[in-house]
Every structure is written in structure tokens, then in C-alpha cells.
Design a protein around this motif. Structure first.
Motif, PDB file in Angstrom:
ATOM      1  N   GLY B 135       0.823  -1.212   0.000  1.00 52.77           N
ATOM      2  CA  GLY B 135       0.000   0.000   0.000  1.00 52.77           C
ATOM      3  C   GLY B 135       0.850   1.252   0.000  1.00 52.77           C
ATOM      4  N   GLU B 136       1.926   1.202   0.793  1.00 50.97           N
ATOM      5  CA  GLU B 136       2.831   2.362   0.832  1.00 50.97           C
ATOM      6  C   GLU B 136       3.498   2.577  -0.516  1.00 50.97           C
ATOM      7  OE1 GLU B 136       4.187   2.415   5.536  1.00 50.97           O
ATOM      8  OE2 GLU B 136       5.167   1.064   4.141  1.00 50.97           O
ATOM      9  N   GLN B 137       3.889   1.452  -1.151  1.00 52.86           N
ATOM     10  CA  GLN B 137       4.513   1.581  -2.467  1.00 52.86           C
ATOM     11  C   GLN B 137       3.555   2.218  -3.456  1.00 52.86           C
ATOM     12  OE1 GLN B 137       6.990  -1.631  -4.016  1.00 52.86           O
ATOM     13  NE2 GLN B 137       6.782  -2.677  -2.073  1.00 52.86           N
ATOM     14  N   GLN B 138       2.294   1.801  -3.400  1.00 51.93           N
ATOM     15  CA  GLN B 138       1.346   2.384  -4.336  1.00 51.93           C
ATOM     16  C   GLN B 138       1.121   3.866  -4.028  1.00 51.93           C
ATOM     17  OE1 GLN B 138       0.751   2.212  -7.188  1.00 51.93           O
ATOM     18  NE2 GLN B 138      -0.892   0.783  -7.651  1.00 51.93           N
ATOM     19  N   ARG B 139       1.213   4.229  -2.754  1.00 51.51           N
ATOM     20  CA  ARG B 139       1.071   5.651  -2.429  1.00 51.51           C
ATOM     21  C   ARG B 139       2.255   6.460  -2.965  1.00 51.51           C
ATOM     22  NH1 ARG B 139      -0.461   4.008   3.376  1.00 51.51           N
ATOM     23  NH2 ARG B 139       0.688   5.828   4.079  1.00 51.51           N
ATOM     24  N   VAL B 140       3.444   5.855  -2.965  1.00 58.18           N
ATOM     25  CA  VAL B 140       4.594   6.526  -3.588  1.00 58.18           C
ATOM     26  C   VAL B 140       4.314   6.730  -5.071  1.00 58.18           C
ATOM     27  CG1 VAL B 140       7.052   6.413  -4.111  1.00 58.18           C
ATOM     28  CG2 VAL B 140       6.212   5.520  -1.936  1.00 58.18           C
ATOM     29  N   ALA B 141       3.760   5.685  -5.697  1.00 62.76           N
ATOM     30  CA  ALA B 141       3.455   5.789  -7.126  1.00 62.76           C
ATOM     31  C   ALA B 141       2.431   6.897  -7.384  1.00 62.76           C
ATOM     32  CB  ALA B 141       2.945   4.451  -7.653  1.00 62.76           C
ATOM     33  N   ILE B 142       1.463   7.029  -6.481  1.00 63.31           N
ATOM     34  CA  ILE B 142       0.470   8.109  -6.614  1.00 63.31           C
ATOM     35  C   ILE B 142       1.165   9.459  -6.511  1.00 63.31           C
ATOM     36  CG2 ILE B 142      -1.518   9.221  -5.534  1.00 63.31           C
ATOM     37  CD1 ILE B 142      -2.354   6.418  -4.545  1.00 63.31           C
ATOM     38  N   ALA B 143       2.014   9.584  -5.495  1.00 58.66           N
ATOM     39  CA  ALA B 143       2.727  10.851  -5.313  1.00 58.66           C
ATOM     40  C   ALA B 143       3.594  11.161  -6.531  1.00 58.66           C
ATOM     41  CB  ALA B 143       3.587  10.791  -4.053  1.00 58.66           C
ATOM     42  N   ARG B 144       4.233  10.115  -7.073  1.00 59.11           N
ATOM     43  CA  ARG B 144       5.091  10.312  -8.239  1.00 59.11           C
ATOM     44  C   ARG B 144       4.288  10.834  -9.422  1.00 59.11           C
ATOM     45  NH1 ARG B 144       7.997   5.091 -10.690  1.00 59.11           N
ATOM     46  NH2 ARG B 144       5.855   4.532 -11.188  1.00 59.11           N
ATOM     47  N   ALA B 145       3.099  10.226  -9.635  1.00 60.30           N
ATOM     48  CA  ALA B 145       2.281  10.642 -10.776  1.00 60.30           C
ATOM     49  C   ALA B 145       1.740  12.054 -10.567  1.00 60.30           C
ATOM     50  CB  ALA B 145       1.130   9.656 -10.966  1.00 60.30           C
ATOM     51  N   LEU B 146       1.307  12.357  -9.344  1.00 64.39           N
ATOM     52  CA  LEU B 146       0.681  13.666  -9.116  1.00 64.39           C
ATOM     53  C   LEU B 146       1.704  14.789  -9.021  1.00 64.39           C
ATOM     54  CD1 LEU B 146      -2.225  12.766  -6.730  1.00 64.39           C
ATOM     55  CD2 LEU B 146      -2.201  13.087  -9.196  1.00 64.39           C
ATOM     56  N   ALA B 147       2.940  14.449  -8.637  1.00 64.09           N
ATOM     57  CA  ALA B 147       3.959  15.476  -8.477  1.00 64.09           C
ATOM     58  C   ALA B 147       4.284  16.160  -9.795  1.00 64.09           C
ATOM     59  CB  ALA B 147       5.230  14.874  -7.883  1.00 64.09           C
ATOM     60  N   LYS B 148       3.965  15.507 -10.902  1.00 63.70           N
ATOM     61  CA  LYS B 148       4.251  16.177 -12.184  1.00 63.70           C
ATOM     62  C   LYS B 148       3.066  17.011 -12.650  1.00 63.70           C
ATOM     63  CE  LYS B 148       4.852  13.628 -16.083  1.00 63.70           C
ATOM     64  NZ  LYS B 148       3.874  13.608 -17.167  1.00 63.70           N
ATOM     65  N   ASN B 149       2.076  17.186 -11.781  1.00 61.37           N
ATOM     66  CA  ASN B 149       0.898  17.989 -12.103  1.00 61.37           C
ATOM     67  C   ASN B 149       0.278  17.624 -13.440  1.00 61.37           C
ATOM     68  OD1 ASN B 149       0.973  19.598  -9.765  1.00 61.37           O
ATOM     69  ND2 ASN B 149       2.626  20.821 -10.655  1.00 61.37           N
ATOM     70  N   PRO B 150      -0.153  16.382 -13.587  1.00 63.30           N
ATOM     71  CA  PRO B 150      -0.713  15.978 -14.883  1.00 63.30           C
ATOM     72  C   PRO B 150      -2.108  16.538 -15.054  1.00 63.30           C
ATOM     73  CG  PRO B 150      -0.973  14.201 -13.309  1.00 63.30           C
ATOM     74  CD  PRO B 150      -0.235  15.302 -12.587  1.00 63.30           C
ATOM     75  N   ARG B 151      -2.492  16.726 -16.313  1.00 61.80           N
ATOM     76  CA  ARG B 151      -3.868  17.133 -16.548  1.00 61.80           C
ATOM     77  C   ARG B 151      -4.762  15.901 -16.647  1.00 61.80           C
ATOM     78  NH1 ARG B 151      -5.516  21.848 -20.098  1.00 61.80           N
ATOM     79  NH2 ARG B 151      -3.881  21.604 -21.662  1.00 61.80           N
ATOM     80  N   ILE B 152      -4.137  14.785 -17.030  1.00 60.77           N
ATOM     81  CA  ILE B 152      -4.904  13.541 -17.097  1.00 60.77           C
ATOM     82  C   ILE B 152      -4.115  12.453 -16.365  1.00 60.77           C
ATOM     83  CG2 ILE B 152      -6.111  11.942 -18.608  1.00 60.77           C
ATOM     84  CD1 ILE B 152      -5.303  13.948 -20.901  1.00 60.77           C
ATOM     85  N   LEU B 153      -4.806  11.738 -15.498  1.00 60.11           N
ATOM     86  CA  LEU B 153      -4.149  10.661 -14.784  1.00 60.11           C
ATOM     87  C   LEU B 153      -4.723   9.327 -15.262  1.00 60.11           C
ATOM     88  CD1 LEU B 153      -2.202   9.899 -12.463  1.00 60.11           C
ATOM     89  CD2 LEU B 153      -4.154  10.045 -10.911  1.00 60.11           C
ATOM     90  N   PHE B 154      -3.826   8.414 -15.680  1.00 56.87           N
ATOM     91  CA  PHE B 154      -4.258   7.095 -16.124  1.00 56.87           C
ATOM     92  C   PHE B 154      -3.882   6.065 -15.074  1.00 56.87           C
ATOM     93  CE2 PHE B 154      -3.793   9.490 -20.024  1.00 56.87           C
ATOM     94  CZ  PHE B 154      -4.928   9.126 -20.738  1.00 56.87           C
ATOM     95  N   LEU B 155      -4.842   5.234 -14.709  1.00 53.91           N
ATOM     96  CA  LEU B 155      -4.566   4.226 -13.689  1.00 53.91           C
ATOM     97  C   LEU B 155      -4.969   2.848 -14.196  1.00 53.91           C
ATOM     98  CD1 LEU B 155      -6.371   6.795 -12.256  1.00 53.91           C
ATOM     99  CD2 LEU B 155      -5.147   5.890 -10.301  1.00 53.91           C
ATOM    100  N   ASP B 156      -4.052   1.910 -14.205  1.00 55.91           N
ATOM    101  CA  ASP B 156      -4.372   0.549 -14.647  1.00 55.91           C
ATOM    102  C   ASP B 156      -4.414  -0.365 -13.430  1.00 55.91           C
ATOM    103  OD1 ASP B 156      -4.884  -1.725 -16.053  1.00 55.91           O
ATOM    104  OD2 ASP B 156      -3.271  -1.460 -17.507  1.00 55.91           O
TER     105      ASP B 156
END
Ligand SMILES: Nc1ncnc2c1ncn2[C@@H]1O[C@H](COP(=O)(O)OP(=O)(O)OP(=O)(O)O)[C@@H](O)[C@H]1O
Ligand SMILES: [Mg+2]
Lengths: 378, 226
Positions: B135-156
Motif C-alpha cells: 500500500g505504501e509503495q502504491q502511495r509513492v506511485a500516486i505521489a510520483r504521478a501527481l507530483a508532475k501535475n498531470p492534466r490527465i491521470l491514467f490508472l491501470d
């Protein structure tokens, strides 16, 4: 059986290094053994040349055999470590099922096979070129030197190295498998340490990636440096020693240098890119350019390439000086030798071009990694 | 807005997408449902510019993705999109902080620590991923994706590798951040319950869309009782 003979044969890089080492040692040592008993029949005035030729033979055999043998062992250990890290889960399961450490380690002896193949081919190759070498190393006062088969050489150059490497593989694997099962199952490699980053906390991602890729795979820095060392030393030596031996010897050294350089560089860079496929594809997905991906994985090794090249230049100069001062010292006609500047620059240019070509090759390889492939693989 | 028309994509003999059309508005949370092999991941990778479709058009925030070359697609991904994968794909030899900087540096985001704090990992900055729970690893992945301020987030399948409780927590983080930041979010999942959290639900079957419906009432991860 976890590890099949297929895994053993896969290490073509080691086979090639062994081939080169045994190839040179075979004719050099065979020559030594054939010429040594002729000592008494040599007329007085040729005995200095006789000694010089014997010294050349032992010297060349010792240098190539020693250095390449060492490299082969380092490569082997590196491959085994890579194998264990890559198969940590399977090995962990087998260990969890109750297989003893010794039994698993024993199977690693197949890694000696690549050494066997390389040595055997090298021995055969050495015999195939022996006539040419003998003709190049003639001694006035004795006619054509007859080639005799020495069975002890077959043992020393083929069977002994195979046995020793098999033993090293098993021993290394035995100690590497000491990790607890739980750790193997998690696929964790090595010790985990939480590091204090201190003043380096602000390093950018790309800089950190570059540095950590390098420190995670330190042994590869050694191979990169060695590859450039070989290229630099042997190409320069091959091109500038025409006064010292026959032209054939020069070209042979040149060819061996290039083969060794290509093999080790290929091995190092391939395992680097392969080990980072997931990292690279994530970087690509997030929008890092090909260049950024390539530099962050390969860039940290560039200084080692340069160090290797520099060391190689110095080494070949020192070696040739030594040959002249030690081996040819007793011979009347001491050939002139000084550092060959044009050859140095030609080699440097060839080196820079080849290095750029290698990098480009891997950029194209990285380009072919598709993110989707990695994404869907579980 | 993302607008795809008549998308076709095949791998060798397999047709993964067979003439698919779809529209997703800015800021929308869409979920894609479908059986294994129905083409969900393929759709995601085509919409996000990871792969090129064999046919059809995609317009994304006014840019025609199907006309772009590799270099331009890379630039598009750099500026516009973030990814979260089922297997996290964190860089194992880098710390939590540097993993998040993978995303942050791309947009010059200096405040990435805030996002690490938002996913509750500010005290684990220097840990390596292998020293974290799933769960913590996935939260890092979330932070990584959001830290680049994306306009679209894709989640598989972002919760596919997590247990129920952790998955719910992770989903809640994602939903909360989506609400606060207003990016578009397209999530592939097997889990029918998650669909109740989304505004739009897209159902796929053998490379085609077989149904689209809107949720009038959205639920939180806790309400779906998942
Ligand atoms: N890179 C690829 N090479 C070959 N075939 C592929 C590739 N990617 C997907 N496919 C095929 O395309 C079809 C759709 O795959 P996709 O991964 O999009 O399905 P999915 O809906 O995401 O499935 P899952 O729920 O199992 O992840 C499958 O039949 C799959 O085998
Ligand atoms: Mg999928």
C-alpha cells in the motif's frame, strides 16, 4: 535441476575471453616447451636471441593468461551474482521446499561449461596457428622448430581452468545463497541500508538515477574500464610494435584487443540496459526523452571509460619499455621504441567513434522497449 | 477533453481494439470495466500516447495524438499525463523522495514534499521501495504521478495488487486528490464496486464499448463497502 547446461553455455562472453587467453598461451607455451630442450645445441653467438625468444614466449603467455584469466573469473562471479539476483524468487522457493544450500550450489558447476568451451576452442585455435607463430619466432642456428604435442598443456589450459571455475562457481553460489529464504522470496538483493543523504538531498532525479545506477552496479564500471583499457593498450601496442616482433603478432594483438573490448563492453552495457528495462520504460512513460533515459543509465560509466583508456595507453608504453629493457637487453640490436604519438591519436579517435556507436546502439535499443509490454507483464 | 473515434489496434493476429469511440470531459472521473483481455490496458495506452493506434483519431486537449511522431508524443506525455500501474514500478534503487522527483522534475515542481505528505509518507522519505508495504509503495506511485501535475491521470488496476483494506485507503487518497486538484482521471479496474465511485462507467468487451452510463450519485471508497 534448476540450472540447466543451457545457462552454462549462455555466457558466451566468458567463452570468448577464455578463448583469447588459451589461444595465445597454447602456442606460446608450446613453443617454450619445444625450444627449451634445444638450449645445448645453440651456437654461442645466438644464445642471446634464444633467451630473448624464450622470454618473449613466457612473458606473453604470463601477461595474457594472467590478465585474461582474472577477467574471466571476475566476469563469472558477476554473472553468477546476476543469475542469483534474477532468479532470487525461484531459488527462494526451492530453498523453502527444503533443498539444502549445498545441493543448489552444486548445480552452479555448469557455469564452468562456458570456460571449457572457450578453452577447448582456444587450444584448437592455438594449434591451428602454431606454424605461423613458430615461423615468426625462428632462431638462427636451428632450423625449423618441430611442433610437439604436450599433453600437460592440454590439462593446464583446458581441464584445470574448467575445474577451477566450476569450483569457484559452486563456492560463490554457496555463500551467496546464505541469504534467508524470506529475503530471496521478496527478490531483494543485498543489504538494505537507509542512508542519510545530507547535503546531497537536492540532487535532481536524473543525477540521482545516474549515480545510483552506477553504485548499484559497481562491477560494471570495472568492465567498462577494462574494455577501454584493452582497446587502448592492445590497439596501440599492435600498431606500434612492428620493430619488436613480426607483423602477424602485431595484428594478432590488435585483433584480440578489439575482440576483448567489444565483448566486455557489450556484456556490461547489455546487462545494464536489461537490468533497467522497467525503470527505463517508466521514465519513457512519464515523458523523459530517449537521450535522458540513455544518459541516466549509461552516463555514469563514461568517466571509467576514459580512465580505462588512459591507463591502457600508459600500460602499453610501460610494457613495451620493459620488453625492450629486459628481454632485448642481451641482444645486440636493441630496437628503438618511444611513445607513438600518431598511433595514440588514431586510437583515441577510433575509441571516441566506437564509444559513440555503442551508445547510439543502446539508445536505439531503448527506443524499442515498449512501455505497454512492461505494463501488461505481471 | 479527450475524444477518440474509431480506434483500431491489433497485435499480430489479435484485435485488441475494434473500432472504439469515446468522449471524456475535463476533470471527469471515468472507470473502464471489462473482462480480462477485453482491451482495457490497450485503450489506456493508446489514449495516453504510450502506443499508436493502427487506425482512428484521438484528440486530447486540442491536440491530435494520432498525427504526432515519437518525439512529440513523448513531449505530450511529459506535459499532460501521469500513470499509476498495478505493479507500481517504482525504481528499486532510489529512495521514496527520488522516486517522487522522477515525476516532479518533469514539471519543475519544487513542492513535491507536500504531495508526499498528502499520501502520508513524509516520515519515510529516505526508504527504498523494498522496505515499504504494498500500500505504501502504491502511495509513492500516486505521489510520483501527481507530483508532475498531470492534466490527465491514467490508472491501470491501481488496487489490483493490494488487499481490501489497503486498496480502499489508496482509492480514498486518489479520490481525495482528484477532488482537490480537478484533473481528469481514467481508471481501469476489475472491481465492479469501484465503478460506483466514478462519474462515468465504460464497459468494454472484446475490443469494443458495450455500454456507457453516468452515476448520478457518487460514493466514497468506504460507502461502497469494498
Ligand atoms: N504487447 C502485446 N502483444 C501482443 N498481444 C497483446 C499485447 N498487448 C495486448 N495484447 C492482446 O490484446 C488483447 C487485449 O489486451 P489488454 O491487455 O488490453 O487486455 P485487458 O483488458 O487490459 O486485460 P487484463 O484485464 O487481463 O489486464 C489481449 O488478447 C492480449 O493478449
Ligand atoms: Mg490490463
Amino acid at each position: 535441476m534448476i540450472i540447466g547446461p543451457k545457462d552454462g553455455f549462455k555466457l558466451a562472453g566468458i567463452s570468448i575471453v577464455c578463448f583469447c587467453a588459451v589461444y595465445v598461451c597454447t602456442f606460446m607455451l608450446n613453443y617454450y616447451l619445444d625450444v627449451l630442450p634445444l638450449g645445448d645445441t645453440i651456437p654461442e653467438q645466438f644464445s642471446a636471441l634464444y633467451k630473448a625468444q624464450l622470454a618473449t614466449a613466457t612473458f606473453t603467455a604470463a601477461i595474457t593468461g594472467g590478465v585474461l584469466g582474472l577477467i574471466a573469473v571476475v566476469m563469472l562471479v558477476f554473472y553468477i551474482k546476476l543469475y542469483i539476483d534474477g532468479h532470487a524468487k525461484q531459488l527462494g522457493i526451492i530453498k523453502a521446499l527444503g533443498q539444502t544450500r549445498g545441493r543448489i550450489a552444486a548445480e552452479f558447476c555448469v557455469f564452468g561449461l562456458s570456460v571449457f568451451v572457450g578453452c577447448l576452442l582456444g587450444f584448437g585455435g592455438g594449434w591451428a596457428s602454431m606454424r605461423v607463430i613458430y615461423d615468426g619466432l625462428t632462431i638462427e642456428g636451428i632450423g625449423e622448430i618441430a611442433m610437439t604435442f604436450h599433453v600437460e598443456l592440454l590439462f593446464a589450459l583446458v581441464f584445470a581452468p574448467t575445474a577451477v571455475t566450476a569450483l569457484i562457481s559452486v563456492t560463490y553460489a554457496y555463500f551467496a545463497l546464505a541469504r534467508p529464504v524470506s529475503e530471496l522470496l521478496r527478490g531483494k538483493c543485498g543489504k538494505e541500508k537507509i542512508e542519510r543523504e545530507g547535503k546531497n538531498k537536492d540532487r535532481s532525479f536524473l543525477a540521482e538515477m545516474c549515480l545510483k545506477t552506477l553504485t548499484a552496479k559497481k562491477s560494471l564500471a570495472f568492465f567498462v574500464a577494462f574494455s577501454c583499457f584493452c582497446f587502448s593498450a592492445m590497439v596501440q601496442m599492435g600498431l606500434s610494435m612492428e620493430n619488436l616482433t613480426t607483423a602477424t603478432m602485431g595484428y594478432m594483438i590488435l585483433a584480440i584487443g578489439i575482440v576483448l573490448a567489444v565483448v566486455t563492453m557489450f556484456m556490461a552495457t547489455t546487462s545494464l540496459v536489461r537490468g533497467n528495462i522497467k525503470n527505463i520504460s517508466v521514465m519513457k512513460a512519464f515523458g523523459y526523452s530517449l537521450r535522458e533515459c540513455a544518459v541516466s543509465v549509461l552516463g555514469g560509466y563514461a568517466p571509467f571509460a576514459l580512465i580505462g583508456f588512459g591507463a591502457g595507453s600508459a600500460y602499453q608504453y610501460g610494457l613495451l619499455q620493459l620488453m625492450i629493457n629486459v628481454i632485448f637487453a642481451d641482444v645486440g640490436s636493441v630496437p628503438e621504441y618511444s611513445f607513438n604519438v600518431p598511433v595514440f591519436f588514431i586510437t583515441l579517435a577510433a575509441f571516441v567513434l566506437s564509444y559513440a556507436a555503442v551508445t547510439l546502439y543502446y539508445v536505439l535499443k531503448i527506443n524499442r522497449i515498449t512501455v505497454k509490454e512492461v505494463m501488461t507483464e505481471n | 477533453m479527450i475524444k477518440a473515434e474509431n480506434l483500431v489496434k491489433s497485435y499480430g493476429g489479435t484485435e485488441a481494439l475494434r473500432g472504439l469511440s469515446l468522449e471524456i470531459a475535463d476533470g471527469e472521473f471515468a472507470v473502464i470495466l471489462g473482462a480480462s483481455g477485453s482491451g482495457k490496458s490497450t485503450l489506456l495506452s493508446v489514449l495516453s500516447g504510450l502506443e499508436k493506434a493502427d487506425g482512428g483519431t484521438i484528440e486530447c486537449n486540442g491536440v491530435r495524438l494520432d498525427t504526432l511522431g515519437d518525439r512529440e508524443l513523448t513531449l505530450f506525455r511529459k506535459k499532460e499525463v501521469g500513470f499509476i500501474f498495478q505493479q507500481y514500478y517504482l525504481l528499486p534503487h532510489l529512495s521514496v523522495e527520488k522516486n517522487v522527483r522522477l515525476g516532479a522534475d518533469l514539471s519543475g515542481n519544487k513542492n513535491y514534499r507536500e504531495i508526499i505528505a498528502a499520501v502520508g509518507l513524509e516520515d519515510k522519505l529516505d526508504r527504498k521501495p523494498s522496505a515499504l508495504s504494498g500500500g505504501e509503495q502504491q502511495r509513492v506511485a500516486i505521489a510520483r504521478a501527481l507530483a508532475k501535475n498531470p492534466r490527465i491521470l491514467f490508472l491501470d488496476e491501481p488496487t489490483g495488487a493490494l488487499d481490501e483494506k489497503t486498496g480502499r485507503e489508496v482509492l480514498d487518497y486518489i479520490a481525495g486528490l482528484h477532488k482537490a486538484r480537478g484533473f481528469t482521471m481514467i481508471m481501469v479496474t476489475h472491481n465492479l464496486n469501484i465503478a460506483d465511485m466514478a462519474e462515468t462507467v465504460v464497459k468494454m468487451n472484446s475490443g469494443k464499448i458495450v455500454g456507457i452510463y453516468k452515476n448520478t450519485e457518487r460514493k466514497s471508497a468506504y460507502e461502497i463497502g469494498w
